[in-house]
Design a protein around this motif. Structure first.
Motif, PDB file in Angstrom:
ATOM      1  N   ARG A   7       1.115   8.390  -4.774  1.00 17.03           N
ATOM      2  CA  ARG A   7       0.711   7.622  -5.957  1.00 17.03           C
ATOM      3  C   ARG A   7       0.230   6.225  -5.589  1.00 17.03           C
ATOM      4  N   GLN A   8       0.642   5.724  -4.447  1.00 24.73           N
ATOM      5  CA  GLN A   8       0.234   4.387  -4.015  1.00 24.73           C
ATOM      6  C   GLN A   8      -1.156   4.389  -3.389  1.00 24.73           C
ATOM      7  N   ASN A  10      -5.290   5.233  -3.102  1.00 20.06           N
ATOM      8  CA  ASN A  10      -6.408   5.255  -4.049  1.00 20.06           C
ATOM      9  C   ASN A  10      -7.115   6.613  -3.988  1.00 20.06           C
ATOM     10  N   GLU A  11      -8.139   6.781  -4.814  1.00 20.93           N
ATOM     11  CA  GLU A  11      -8.833   8.061  -4.922  1.00 20.93           C
ATOM     12  C   GLU A  11      -9.462   8.499  -3.602  1.00 20.93           C
ATOM     13  N   ILE A  56      -1.598  14.604  -8.588  1.00 18.51           N
ATOM     14  CA  ILE A  56      -1.694  13.149  -8.680  1.00 18.51           C
ATOM     15  C   ILE A  56      -3.123  12.716  -8.984  1.00 18.51           C
ATOM     16  N   GLN A  57      -4.104  13.411  -8.401  1.00 15.07           N
ATOM     17  CA  GLN A  57      -5.497  13.113  -8.736  1.00 15.07           C
ATOM     18  C   GLN A  57      -5.754  13.348 -10.229  1.00 15.07           C
ATOM     19  N   GLU A  59      -3.486  13.236 -12.634  1.00 15.76           N
ATOM     20  CA  GLU A  59      -2.778  12.187 -13.369  1.00 15.76           C
ATOM     21  C   GLU A  59      -3.595  10.889 -13.418  1.00 15.76           C
ATOM     22  N   LYS A  60      -4.178  10.530 -12.271  1.00 15.23           N
ATOM     23  CA  LYS A  60      -4.976   9.302 -12.212  1.00 15.23           C
ATOM     24  C   LYS A  60      -6.240   9.419 -13.063  1.00 15.23           C
ATOM     25  N   ALA A  63      -5.319   9.000 -16.689  1.00 17.77           N
ATOM     26  CA  ALA A  63      -4.904   7.634 -17.017  1.00 17.77           C
ATOM     27  C   ALA A  63      -6.103   6.719 -17.269  1.00 17.77           C
ATOM     28  N   LYS A  64      -7.269   7.112 -16.798  1.00 21.23           N
ATOM     29  CA  LYS A  64      -8.462   6.270 -16.964  1.00 21.23           C
ATOM     30  C   LYS A  64      -8.999   6.311 -18.362  1.00 21.23           C
TER      31      LYS A  64
END
Length: 64
Positions: A7-8, A10-11, A56-57, A59-60, A63-64
């Motif tokens: 999670r820490q 970046n893409e 996680i991808q 989830e990110k 979130a956008k």
């Protein structure tokens, strides 16, 4: 690999990690097919790591 560590990142880092794991998965599948793989649990671990990264991808992206 833990989800907190992922999670820490970046893409771009997640994408690179996913690509590396997919290559490792392919290599392990070839070793399994040629009966050179001694520790078959590695295949399951790689699959779970791939699933963690994809989750996680997603989830990110949500979130956008």
């Amino acid at each position: 690999m833990k989800a907190n560590e992922l999670r820490q990142k970046n893409e771009a880092e997640l994408g690179k990690e996913l690509l590396d794991l997919r290559k490792a998965q392919f290599s392990l599948r070839m070793q399994l097919a040629t009966q050179q793989l001694n520790n078959t649990s590695q295949l399951g671990k790689v699959r779970k790591d791939i699933a963690r990264i994809k989750t996680i991808q997603r989830e990110k992206a949500a979130a956008k």
